[in-house]
Design a protein around this motif. Structure first.
Motif, mmCIF file in Angstrom:
data_model
loop_
_atom_site.group_PDB
_atom_site.id
_atom_site.type_symbol
_atom_site.label_atom_id
_atom_site.label_comp_id
_atom_site.label_asym_id
_atom_site.label_seq_id
_atom_site.Cartn_x
_atom_site.Cartn_y
_atom_site.Cartn_z
ATOM 1 N N LYS A 186 0.586 -0.920 0.104
ATOM 2 C CA LYS A 186 0.547 0.129 0.296
ATOM 3 C C LYS A 186 1.351 1.512 0.145
ATOM 4 N N PRO A 227 -2.259 4.280 5.838
ATOM 5 C CA PRO A 227 -4.016 4.255 5.997
ATOM 6 C C PRO A 227 -4.627 4.302 7.386
ATOM 7 N N HIS A 276 -16.183 0.788 8.594
ATOM 8 C CA HIS A 276 -15.640 0.863 7.043
ATOM 9 C C HIS A 276 -15.927 1.737 5.957
ATOM 10 N N ASP A 294 -9.551 2.330 6.521
ATOM 11 C CA ASP A 294 -9.103 1.048 5.625
ATOM 12 C C ASP A 294 -8.603 0.312 6.532
ATOM 13 N N LEU A 295 -8.590 -0.010 7.163
ATOM 14 C CA LEU A 295 -7.938 -1.099 8.242
ATOM 15 C C LEU A 295 -8.716 -0.692 9.552
ATOM 16 N N ALA A 306 -0.785 -5.388 7.657
ATOM 17 C CA ALA A 306 -1.299 -5.187 7.684
ATOM 18 C C ALA A 306 -0.629 -4.827 5.379
ATOM 19 N N HIS A 307 0.715 -3.730 6.727
ATOM 20 C CA HIS A 307 1.547 -2.589 5.350
ATOM 21 C C HIS A 307 2.179 -3.532 4.646
ATOM 22 N N ASP A 348 -4.558 -8.684 4.308
ATOM 23 C CA ASP A 348 -6.206 -8.158 4.355
ATOM 24 C C ASP A 348 -6.740 -8.813 6.007
ATOM 25 N N SER A 352 -9.245 -5.126 6.315
ATOM 26 C CA SER A 352 -8.912 -4.590 5.766
ATOM 27 C C SER A 352 -10.558 -4.009 5.547
ATOM 28 N N ARG A 353 -10.326 -2.790 4.347
ATOM 29 C CA ARG A 353 -11.702 -2.916 4.277
ATOM 30 C C ARG A 353 -12.512 -3.348 3.138
#
Ligand code: UDP
Ligand code: MG
Length: 341
Positions: free
Chosen positions: A4, A8, A97, A101-102, A124-125, A129, A174-175
């Motif tokens: 990403k 986020p 959501h 983003d997270l 997440a980075h 997900d 994740s979203r």
């Protein structure tokens, strides 16, 4: 997996039911973690902690409101009554959501190591997900809780339900994963069972679960049994099949019995067999009741699902106005309204 590019926006969703003794401590710890993540530019400065008050009877909502006035990091949702932890999680994720983003869900008592949040965000980075928090040590649980939990995972596996063992509701999503979860419209979603079905790149992080620091467990045996049954009946039709198999076996037994009765008849010993009649009477009667109730369970569930009732009713939302309207007059009206109670 694509890395990403931008920072986020994170939302921590924290279900709270009568958490007055625990909330001040938990809020401080979570606030500290969020601040450090923001400073390290791992998440945006407008990331939030979202407490979902599941119809508490104590001062939980009062504390949430107070926290919100002290720091914009804190937001809250208040249910109109107690709907249960699963509903609180679904509501928190549904509301969050749209802007986050997270999303990380964590229990208000922080029994699940909140320091793991740093690693979750790092995963997440790295492009995952779903990041499951998994306990690798249940020594702080009572023997009873540990063995019932183990039995539950074993049984569910036998019933064909895929669960992540020793994972409760401490996870990052994740979203897009949450958006996928929101497409499951059932009124009593068994979240732990649904999430492994979503797919998406996912990983596990291990931690040791601490004992509860303050307040009491909101899961007495009664609620635990209900939760286990929810998981079983909403995910598996294996029990209906088990009834079928048992029926077939019993029919086989009845045939053997018929044969035996005929033999006895031709041997002229027809008056015997009182005990076998009584036994089969009680056994078949009991079995039929169990069988009918298992089928009834599914019929009942279809009935509840067919009504499409809302999973929860939100009385007050102070999360959404944080992103839409800074004055949030509607929220204040609700707060005044709340003081009347
Ligand atoms: N909880 C909830 N609604 C309920 C019961 C529990 O929102 O009806 C919340 C509770 O406040 C806590 C989390 O769900 O944040 C887990 O509950 P608890 O710690 O009592 O469960 P245990 O850890 O004993 O399994
Ligand atoms: Mg707990």
């Amino acid at each position: 997996m694509t890395k990403k590019e931008t920072t986020p926006r994170l939302t921590l969703v924290v279900p709270c039911y009568n958490e007055e003794p625990m909330l001040p401590t938990s809020a401080r710890v979570l606030h500290d973690i969020m601040t450090r993540l923001i400073t390290a530019q791992q998440i945006t400065a407008d990331s939030k902690i979202l407490f979902v008050d599941d119809g508490s009877q104590d001062r939980t909502w009062g504390l949430i409101t107070q926290l919100r006035h002290e720091d914009a990091l804190f937001t809250g949702l208040k249910f109109s009554r107690n709907y249960g932890q699963e509903a609180a999680l679904m509501a928190g994720m549904q509301v969050a959501h749209r802007y986050a983003d997270l999303i990380i869900t964590i229990d208000a008592d922080l029994q699940d190591d909140p320091q793991l949040i740093f690693k979750m965000v790092a995963q997440a980075h790295a492009g995952f997900d779903i990041v499951y928090g998994v306990r690798n040590d249940r020594s702080t649980d009572t023997w009873f809780k540990r063995s019932t939990a183990e039995g539950f995972y074993w049984f569910m596996k036998k019933m064909g339900v895929e669960l992540v063992p020793n994972h409760s509701d401490f996870r990052l999503m994740s979203r897009r994963a949450v958006a996928a979860l929101m497409q499951f419209k059932e009124s009593h979603p068994f979240i732990r069972g649904i999430i492994p079905q979503l797919g998406f790149p996912s990983t596990r992080l291990y931690y040791k679960r601490a004992p509860r620091q303050a307040g009491t467990s909101k899961y007495p045996l009664r609620k635990m049994i209900r939760f286990a049954l929810d998981g079983l009946f909403s995910f598996s039709v294996a029990p209906i099949r088990a009834v079928l198999y048992a029926g077939i076996i019993i029919c086989g037994g009845a045939l053997a019995m018929l044969l035996w009765i005929l033999i006895q008849h031709f041997r002229g010993m027809v008056v015997t067999g009182w005990s076998s009649i009584m036994l089969s009477l009680w056994f078949l009667g009991g079995f039929q009741l169990v069988a009918i109730s298992i089928i009834g369970e599914y019929v009942g569930r279809s009935f509840t699902e067919a009504k499409h009732r809302p999973r929860f009713i939100i009385q007050t939302d102070t999360f959404t106005p944080a992103f839409t309207d800074t004055k949030s007059t509607v929220t204040e009206f609700h707060l005044d309204h709340q003081s009347i109670k």
